[in-house]
Design a protein around this motif. Structure first.
Motif, mmCIF file in Angstrom:
data_model
loop_
_atom_site.group_PDB
_atom_site.id
_atom_site.type_symbol
_atom_site.label_atom_id
_atom_site.label_comp_id
_atom_site.label_asym_id
_atom_site.label_seq_id
_atom_site.Cartn_x
_atom_site.Cartn_y
_atom_site.Cartn_z
ATOM 1 N N SER A 62 90.320 71.541 17.010
ATOM 2 C CA SER A 62 89.579 72.182 18.100
ATOM 3 C C SER A 62 88.296 71.414 18.419
ATOM 4 O O SER A 62 87.910 71.287 19.590
ATOM 5 C CB SER A 62 89.241 73.633 17.729
ATOM 6 O OG SER A 62 90.422 74.378 17.519
ATOM 7 N N TYR A 63 87.648 70.888 17.380
ATOM 8 C CA TYR A 63 86.388 70.166 17.591
ATOM 9 C C TYR A 63 86.616 68.843 18.312
ATOM 10 O O TYR A 63 85.884 68.501 19.248
ATOM 11 C CB TYR A 63 85.700 69.922 16.247
ATOM 12 C CG TYR A 63 84.288 69.377 16.375
ATOM 13 C CD1 TYR A 63 83.363 69.965 17.232
ATOM 14 C CD2 TYR A 63 83.878 68.276 15.628
ATOM 15 C CE1 TYR A 63 82.067 69.472 17.346
ATOM 16 C CE2 TYR A 63 82.582 67.779 15.730
ATOM 17 C CZ TYR A 63 81.686 68.379 16.593
ATOM 18 O OH TYR A 63 80.404 67.889 16.705
ATOM 19 N N ALA A 87 86.853 62.861 15.055
ATOM 20 C CA ALA A 87 85.717 63.526 15.707
ATOM 21 C C ALA A 87 84.439 62.716 15.516
ATOM 22 O O ALA A 87 83.646 62.538 16.453
ATOM 23 C CB ALA A 87 85.546 64.938 15.156
ATOM 24 N N GLY A 88 84.246 62.195 14.309
ATOM 25 C CA GLY A 88 83.072 61.369 14.040
ATOM 26 C C GLY A 88 83.066 60.097 14.873
ATOM 27 O O GLY A 88 82.031 59.707 15.432
ATOM 28 N N GLU A 89 84.231 59.453 14.975
ATOM 29 C CA GLU A 89 84.336 58.231 15.778
ATOM 30 C C GLU A 89 84.160 58.527 17.268
ATOM 31 O O GLU A 89 83.565 57.737 18.002
ATOM 32 C CB GLU A 89 85.687 57.549 15.526
ATOM 33 C CG GLU A 89 85.854 56.981 14.122
ATOM 34 C CD GLU A 89 84.756 55.986 13.774
ATOM 35 O OE1 GLU A 89 84.490 55.074 14.592
ATOM 36 O OE2 GLU A 89 84.145 56.135 12.696
ATOM 37 N N GLU A 116 73.553 61.605 22.809
ATOM 38 C CA GLU A 116 74.279 62.231 21.705
ATOM 39 C C GLU A 116 75.123 63.392 22.238
ATOM 40 O O GLU A 116 74.721 64.096 23.171
ATOM 41 C CB GLU A 116 73.298 62.784 20.661
ATOM 42 C CG GLU A 116 72.447 61.733 19.971
ATOM 43 C CD GLU A 116 73.181 60.988 18.871
ATOM 44 O OE1 GLU A 116 74.362 61.331 18.603
ATOM 45 O OE2 GLU A 116 72.593 60.057 18.304
ATOM 46 N N PHE A 117 76.292 63.601 21.641
ATOM 47 C CA PHE A 117 77.068 64.793 21.950
ATOM 48 C C PHE A 117 76.265 66.010 21.488
ATOM 49 O O PHE A 117 75.772 66.035 20.360
ATOM 50 C CB PHE A 117 78.423 64.741 21.230
ATOM 51 C CG PHE A 117 79.288 65.928 21.511
ATOM 52 C CD1 PHE A 117 80.029 65.999 22.672
ATOM 53 C CD2 PHE A 117 79.338 66.994 20.621
ATOM 54 C CE1 PHE A 117 80.815 67.103 22.949
ATOM 55 C CE2 PHE A 117 80.122 68.099 20.886
ATOM 56 C CZ PHE A 117 80.861 68.154 22.051
ATOM 57 N N PRO A 118 76.081 67.044 22.342
ATOM 58 C CA PRO A 118 75.206 68.167 21.980
ATOM 59 C C PRO A 118 75.719 68.945 20.774
ATOM 60 O O PRO A 118 76.890 69.326 20.722
ATOM 61 C CB PRO A 118 75.192 69.037 23.239
ATOM 62 C CG PRO A 118 76.399 68.646 24.008
ATOM 63 C CD PRO A 118 76.655 67.211 23.689
ATOM 64 N N ASP A 119 74.812 69.184 19.838
ATOM 65 C CA ASP A 119 75.179 69.869 18.599
ATOM 66 C C ASP A 119 74.565 71.265 18.548
ATOM 67 O O ASP A 119 74.288 71.792 17.472
ATOM 68 C CB ASP A 119 74.713 69.031 17.397
ATOM 69 C CG ASP A 119 75.383 69.462 16.101
ATOM 70 O OD1 ASP A 119 76.582 69.789 16.145
ATOM 71 O OD2 ASP A 119 74.704 69.486 15.060
ATOM 72 N N ASP A 120 74.354 71.856 19.728
ATOM 73 C CA ASP A 120 73.739 73.174 19.827
ATOM 74 C C ASP A 120 74.625 74.065 20.699
ATOM 75 O O ASP A 120 74.973 73.690 21.829
ATOM 76 C CB ASP A 120 72.344 73.056 20.443
ATOM 77 C CG ASP A 120 71.685 74.410 20.635
ATOM 78 O OD1 ASP A 120 71.186 74.971 19.644
ATOM 79 O OD2 ASP A 120 71.692 74.911 21.780
#
Length: 422
Positions: free
Chosen positions: A141-142, A196-198, A210-214
């Protein structure tokens, strides 16, 4: 400004009662109005909010800034969604995830954007893994969220045209080759976590952010991206062809996620309540086990037939929902009857099965050929679903023109030997 201050921009739907209903398409868009109607009919619909078309208009009038009052309205509505679904958005232990989908008053299939799995971030991933005991589902999903959000919110909505989605798709294909697998479903939780990390590194490299982490940032980023997609190239071209006014705007449906990718007891599908090509009164559709909705329409995997009536030479070897999940299929058939009786039309529906439980995600009047339009109108007249006047109005002028063109006699076609199939 007085209008904005007094306007109600958010309408709740869920449980057994919705703020809206089917005749509010101008305000809630077709999708939002029909979601509200399905809730009012007592059908299983994940709870959510519809942000109105008026809010879209205000957004553009305000130089692409959301009305200030919207934020409080959304969070007030979210409390109702959280209460109905028994989860909390952004919560580290019991996180609610959301989808953001477009919904203009006139159907524009595939022309505007959708983001799924909104709310997944480093704060919520561990809690969801612990809650579901299914790390593969969470990482799948992520990685889907990263692919969709980067494409819709960070690339298209900002007019960058980097085509980040293709680049991430290519990375996924390359990774599958290194693992010597053909299907996404064959990748492990560790594979998907690594991907996902890559993906996030590639997003930072290509887009410069950055991909939003909020979770909160993701939600309002999704809402704004759907509004921006109203003026995307595809949407503008479609409106020109279909004669849809530019000032109508689109609504945004923010809905609790249900998951078709939680394993072999989960699935997703699309269907028409009648055959859209011929008008025949059969349930017609496709489904995929252990998948999300985008997989069915994107051609990522070959969908299976919904039932025996949908089987053909290309998919007859695949197992149908009617065969594999007969109880859930019967429930879907009953919903089909309820919807046709209420809307008195052929409908295009979307559904998800999460660990055996059926949810309805959408219904709308289905696109159809001229032949189908005529046959459906006559059949529904005989079934006393519609009046003679409605039957006449169901066939568009362009469809009448289509019917008047010369065609091969189907009976004669059957007599001819087939040379090849493609």
């Amino acid at each position: 400004m007085a209008k904005e201050k007094n306007a109600k921009f958010v309408y709740y739907f869920g449980g057994k009662k919705a703020d809206g209903k089917s005749d509010m398409k101008n305000l809630l868009g077709g999708k939002g109005a029909n979601l509200a109607e399905m809730v009012n009919l007592g059908l299983p619909v994940p709870a959510g909010l519809t942000v109105t078309t008026e809010c879209c208009t205000a957004y553009y009038e305000n130089r692409c800034q959301l009305p200030k009052s919207l934020y409080d309205e959304v969070w007030a509505g979210m409390k109702k969604v959280e209460s109905e679904m028994g989860m909390k958005y952004g919560d580290p232990k019991n996180p609610l995830l959301l989808s953001c989908r477009s919904g203009a008053r006139s159907s524009m299939p595939g022309m505007m954007d959708t983001v799924l799995n909104v709310g997944l971030c480093t704060a919520t991933i561990p809690g969801l893994i612990k809650k579901t005991n299914n790390p593969r589902f969470v990482w799948d999903s992520y990685r889907r969220l990263i692919m969709m959000y980067a494409d819709v919110v960070m690339d298209k909505a900002e007019g960058l045209d980097i085509n980040i989605r293709k680049k991430l798709d290519d990375m996924l294909d390359a990774y599958k080759k290194t693992k010597k697998v053909k299907e996404d479903t064959q990748l492990t939780a560790d594979d998907l976590k690594a991907l996902a990390g890559e993906f996030k590194k590639r997003v930072k490299k290509e887009i410069g952010k950055e991909f939003p982490d909020d979770a909160k940032e993701q939600l309002f980023g999704g809402i704004m991206a759907v509004f921006k997609s109203w003026n995307g190239k595809k949407a503008i071209s479609y409106r020109r062809i279909e004669g849809i006014p530019d000032d109508w705007g689109t609504a945004v449906n923010v809905q609790a996620m249900v998951f078709g990718n939680m394993g072999d007891s989960s699935a997703t599908g699309v269907a028409f309540t009648r055959n859209p090509a011929t008008g025949e009164n059969i349930f017609y559709g496709e489904w995929l086990i252990n998948a999300q909705g985008e997989d069915v329409v994107a051609g990522i995997r070959t969908p299976s037939p919904l039932n025996d009536d949908t089987k053909n030479d290309q998919n007859k070897h695949l197992v149908s929902m009617q065969e594999l999940m007969p109880k859930t299929y019967k429930e879907l058939c009953n919903i089909r009857k309820v919807l046709e009786k209420n809307f008195t039309d052929m409908l295009d529906i979307e559904f998800t099965i999460q660990e055996g439980k059926l949810y309805m995600l959408q219904c709308r009047a289905g696109k159809r050929t001229g032949t189908a339009a005529l046959n459906m109108a006559m059949d529904m007249l005989k079934e006393k679903l519609i009046t003679e006047k409605t039957a006449v109005m169901r066939v568009e002028p362009a469809q009448l023109d289509e019917l008047l063109h010369p065609i091969c006699d189907p009976a004669e076609e059957k007599k001819v030997a087939i040379l090849v199939k493609g």
